[in-house]
Design a protein around this motif. Structure first.
Motif, PDB file in Angstrom:
ATOM      1  N   LYS A 139       0.601  -1.283   0.468  1.00 28.64           N
ATOM      2  CA  LYS A 139      -0.419   0.596   0.187  1.00 28.64           C
ATOM      3  C   LYS A 139       0.756   1.305  -0.345  1.00 28.64           C
ATOM      4  N   ARG A 142       2.392   2.241  -2.990  1.00 21.71           N
ATOM      5  CA  ARG A 142       1.481   2.619  -3.859  1.00 21.71           C
ATOM      6  C   ARG A 142       0.560   4.324  -3.511  1.00 21.71           C
ATOM      7  N   ASN A 144       0.125   4.855  -0.911  1.00 24.76           N
ATOM      8  CA  ASN A 144      -1.089   5.297  -0.023  1.00 24.76           C
ATOM      9  C   ASN A 144      -1.135   5.338   1.525  1.00 24.76           C
ATOM     10  N   ASP A 146      -2.479   6.133   4.505  1.00 17.46           N
ATOM     11  CA  ASP A 146      -3.284   6.628   5.731  1.00 17.46           C
ATOM     12  C   ASP A 146      -4.030   4.975   6.478  1.00 17.46           C
ATOM     13  N   ARG A 172       4.484   9.729   4.857  1.00 15.71           N
ATOM     14  CA  ARG A 172       3.357  11.213   4.678  1.00 15.71           C
ATOM     15  C   ARG A 172       4.021  12.401   4.710  1.00 15.71           C
TER      16      ARG A 172
END
Length: 428
Positions: A139, A142, A144, A146, A172
């Motif tokens: 993830k 990709r 992501n 969160d 992030r």
């Protein structure tokens, strides 16, 4: 405790339990053999004593307690139907030896199965945990970010999970910062384009007029050339300021600090703005101890303070004043620039250090970059800057620069109080 250590402890505990149970069962069964054997021997002795009373108990005790190395001792039992290779000497023991062997074998098998089950369970849990963490990594690949990863223990997988969580948070933040940088760059390019568009358009129009109108009077042509020179100087100042800010942001400019006389710095700033002060009819003054020194890069600090003094002069009417004052405390050196000009609107005050920001009282030729440049230089010098102003009562800029020994203390004070330093006091 780590999972490998837990597994090892469980294995050792099960092994110890198995050994203890095996020893207990063996001791219990062999005790039964001992009692049966002793009972049989006592019966034999009683029979012998009954048939041969002349044999004394002392002689029987000597026979029982003596050691015989006669090879015919074991073979002589065959006369009584006892095969020592497969039978017990006491018939009443039945198959206790076989029972003990079978019981031990069963205990070994059960223990091995239990250990195997524990190991397989451990491997299954490790594989599931690895797959879960691999899913998190996929993830993240990709983009992501969160993800919520919370470690509930301190084993190897939980430590790896914690590191993945830290990496996720860092990625992030980097993604957010990258997006903010793109938006800031877009806004900056828009602001720069807007700031350059007006003077460039004026220059092009005036040049076209000069070139096309061959009969233009000399005085008008001279005015056009002066306007072109003024616009060119404004563009040059804007470009140089933007380049300076970009270099400061990229840390390509290294500030070289050394002990400098603060009064000389303030006098240099007044000298840099004396022409503007004379044009505006504003009086400038300096209040500073001649012996006061400060560790700084004199070139860049002069540029920062000069921009502030220039801003104060531009917003002060004729007959006003701009005062530069410096004082040293046990923690820092404080430089204040005060004027009695028109002041800054309370809605504009929080934004005056933002790049390309122009307040309600700004001059039409202002590009809104001087104070932003001053703020960047002061912060790169290990200090802070703030402004306090009331409309109609003037403005006060406060520059606080911490020395090398107290620069770390600044962060501690800010973190502890959660308030900016220095705290500007409103002038009532």
């Amino acid at each position: 405790m780590k999972r490998s250590q837990k597994f090892l402890v469980i294995f050792l505990v099960l092994t110890a339990v198995f050994s203890a149970v095996t020893a207990a069962v063996s001791a219990f069964e062999l005790e039964k053999v001992r009692k049966n054997t002793n009972s049989a021997v006592v019966q034999i002795l009683e029979n012998v004593k009954e048939k041969y009373p002349e044999v004394s108990e002392r002689e029987l005790a000597g026979i029982l307690n003596g050691k015989s190395e006669n090879p015919q001792t074991e073979s002589s039992l065959k006369k009584y139907g006892i095969d020592l290779d497969s039978d017990w000497a006491v018939y009443k023991n039945d198959n206790l030896g076989l029972i003990i062997i079978i019981a031990n074998a069963v205990l070994c098998a059960v223990s091995c199965l239990a250990l195997t089950a524990v190991f397989l369970k451990y491997c299954k849990n490790q594989k599931a945990e690895s797959e879960r963490l691999a899913g998190y990594l996929r993830k993240i690949n990709r983009k992501n970010y969160d993800l919520e990863l919370k470690a509930n223990s301190e084993d190897e997988m939980s430590q790896l999970q914690s590191e993945i969580y830290k990496t996720t948070v860092m990625l992030r933040e980097q993604a957010d910062n990258s997006q903010k940088d793109k938006e800031n760059l877009k806004q900056s390019l828009s602001d720069i384009s807007h700031q350059l568009k007006t003077p460039l358009t004026s220059i092009m129009v005036m040049l076209d007029d000069i070139i096309e109108d061959e009969n233009m009077p000399e005085d008008i042509k001279r005015d056009f050339l002066n306007d072109i020179r003024r616009s060119s100087n404004g563009i040059s100042f804007l470009v140089q300021s933007i380049l300076t800010l970009s270099k400061l942001d990229a840390n390509s400019i290294v500030l070289k600090s050394r002990a400098e006389n603060v009064k000389n710095i303030l006098d240099e700033c007044v000298k840099n703005t004396e022409v503007l002060a004379e044009i505006k009819g504003v009086e400038t003054s300096v209040e500073c101890d001649d012996s006061l020194t400060l560790d700084c890069d004199i070139k860049w600090l002069c540029e920062a303070i000069t921009n502030i003094v220039k801003n104060c002069i531009e917003h002060t009417d004729e007959g006003g004043f701009v005062n530069l004052k410096a004082e040293k405390t046990s923690l820092c050196t404080k430089i204040t620039v005060t004027d009695n000009g028109c002041g800054i609107d309370k809605d504009d005050l929080p934004h005056i250090f933002e790049r390309f920001y122009k307040g309600r009282n700004s001059d039409e030729n202002s590009v809104g970059i001087g104070l932003a440049l001053a703020k960047t230089i002061v912060e790169k010098s290990g200090g802070s800057i703030c402004a306090d102003s009331k409309q109609g009562k003037g403005t006060k800029f406060t520059i606080t620069i911490f020395g090398a020994k107290t620069s770390g203390m600044k962060e501690k004070i800010i973190d502890g109080l959660n308030t900016p330093l220095p705290e500007c006091i409103s002038e009532d």
